[in-house]
Design an enzyme around this catalytic site. Structure first.
Site, PDB file in Angstrom:
ATOM      1  N   ASP A  72      -2.734   6.028  10.505  1.00 48.10           N
ATOM      2  CA  ASP A  72      -4.084   5.892   9.977  1.00 48.10           C
ATOM      3  C   ASP A  72      -4.164   4.561   9.227  1.00 48.10           C
ATOM      4  OD1 ASP A  72      -6.714   6.530   9.434  1.00 48.10           O
ATOM      5  OD2 ASP A  72      -6.275   8.411   8.420  1.00 48.10           O
ATOM      6  N   GLU A  83      -6.322   3.983   5.966  1.00 44.82           N
ATOM      7  CA  GLU A  83      -6.673   3.954   4.555  1.00 44.82           C
ATOM      8  C   GLU A  83      -5.446   3.960   3.635  1.00 44.82           C
ATOM      9  OE1 GLU A  83     -10.226   5.737   6.695  1.00 44.82           O
ATOM     10  OE2 GLU A  83      -8.052   5.943   6.790  1.00 44.82           O
ATOM     11  N   HIS A 138      -6.998   6.084  13.474  1.00 45.71           N
ATOM     12  CA  HIS A 138      -8.068   5.736  12.534  1.00 45.71           C
ATOM     13  C   HIS A 138      -9.379   5.500  13.279  1.00 45.71           C
ATOM     14  CE1 HIS A 138     -10.224   3.956   9.196  1.00 45.71           C
ATOM     15  NE2 HIS A 138     -10.536   2.928   9.975  1.00 45.71           N
ATOM     16  N   HIS A 147      -4.190   9.168   4.058  1.00 42.64           N
ATOM     17  CA  HIS A 147      -4.926   9.272   2.798  1.00 42.64           C
ATOM     18  C   HIS A 147      -5.080  10.736   2.405  1.00 42.64           C
ATOM     19  CE1 HIS A 147      -8.344  10.675   5.163  1.00 42.64           C
ATOM     20  NE2 HIS A 147      -8.047   9.697   6.025  1.00 42.64           N
ATOM     21  N   HIS A 192     -10.937  11.312   2.131  1.00 46.47           N
ATOM     22  CA  HIS A 192     -11.928  12.056   2.895  1.00 46.47           C
ATOM     23  C   HIS A 192     -11.188  13.001   3.839  1.00 46.47           C
ATOM     24  CE1 HIS A 192     -10.929   8.667   5.561  1.00 46.47           C
ATOM     25  NE2 HIS A 192     -11.251   9.474   6.575  1.00 46.47           N
ATOM     26  N   GLU A 199      -6.649  15.946   6.288  1.00 50.26           N
ATOM     27  CA  GLU A 199      -5.994  15.518   7.521  1.00 50.26           C
ATOM     28  C   GLU A 199      -4.479  15.723   7.468  1.00 50.26           C
ATOM     29  OE1 GLU A 199      -7.477  11.516   8.369  1.00 50.26           O
ATOM     30  OE2 GLU A 199      -9.420  12.159   7.607  1.00 50.26           O
TER      31      GLU A 199
END
Length: 275
Positions: free
Chosen positions: A8, A10, A61, A105, A117, A135
């Protein structure tokens, strides 16, 4: 052996703001270069530990088209593009021996955490058997459903704590300390890559000591959605009902794999606007 590295953006070192993660923003190209470099550090670590391993890298992502293919370590197979089976875990199967989550994240509401998020801004919370999962939790449980352990995660301190709470024996690499949603104290990218290189090698070597996260079915799931319109659309899906509160839907899945797929569908439904 087969290793899947899900990457990902972030949680990559140096990244703190949406302008660095959004393809339509000015600093995105720099962000994707940092993302690719961290992926390469982990690939190198895995292959240092297991030179004959088959390494798959899932671009995980946004549009799943962020990693620079021409800059990725040529020894890895890149899973790129969407939609695809298993979303962020594209390439995962029962023959996979270990999963590494890189640049991840924390869940929505899990702050202070950088760019926290869950799947998208359209989802406020996902509760699996009453436990809030982002996630990290959903992907770890999905891997566990196939008997595959998540052996490493990198990201900010809050993201790392999120995995340790689920899998205490997993390796975590804190590449930044979150101060808020868009601010952090971050390692120099080269220092972060050195730590990822070493940690990924160690994590793969001790993979048999890390248990997969198993959630037995049936699984009761509640999802809080940002838009009431998405709630309306979600209730058109067989088995999904409106729960207490204007923004919550609920369903019972046969197992975590079915629950995972339904959450992915809810994310896509959230992109539909009223006609």
């Amino acid at each position: 052996m087969k290793v899947l590295i899900s990457v990902d953006m972030e949680g990559v070192s140096g990244i703190v703001h949406p302008s660095e993660t959004n393809p339509d923003r000015y600093d995105y190209e720099r962000g994707r270069a940092l993302m690719t470099a961290e992926a390469n550090a982990v690939i190198a670590g895995v292959l240092d530990a297991e030179p004959t391993a088959t390494v798959w890298v899932a671009d995980a992502h946004g549009p799943f088209r962020n990693i620079l293919p021409e800059s990725l370590d040529r020894r890895a197979h890149l899973v790129r593009g969407k939609p695809r089976p298993l979303g962020m875990l594209g390439g995962l199967d029962e023959h996979t021996d270990a999963v590494l989550l890189v640049g991840y994240h924390a869940r929505a509401g899990g702050g202070p955490a950088v760019l926290a998020h869950t799947m998208s801004d359209s989802i406020l919370d996902v509760r699996v058997a009453g436990r809030s999962m982002g996630e990290i939790g959903l992907n770890t449980a999905m891997a566990g459903h196939l008997g595959v352990p998540v052996v490493l995660l990198s990201g900010d301190d809050t993201a790392c704590a999120e995995l340790r709470d689920l899998v205490p024996s997993a390796t975590t690499v804190e590449v930044k300390q979150a101060l808020g949603q868009a601010t952090a104290v971050t390692l120099h990218p080269e220092e972060a890559r050195d730590r990822l290189h070493q940690a990924s090698a160690e994590a793969v070597k001790r993979r048999t000591q890390v248990p997969p996260l198993i959630i037995t079915g049936p699984v009761d799931v509640q999802v809080d959605l940002y838009s009431p319109v998405t709630v309306d659309l979600a209730t058109l899906v067989p088995g999904v009902s409106r729960a207490e509160g204007a923004r919550t839907v609920a369903f019972t899945a046969a197992d975590i794999a079915e629950a995972y797929r339904l959450v992915l569908l809810l994310v896509q439904l959230a992109t539909i606007k009223p006609g």
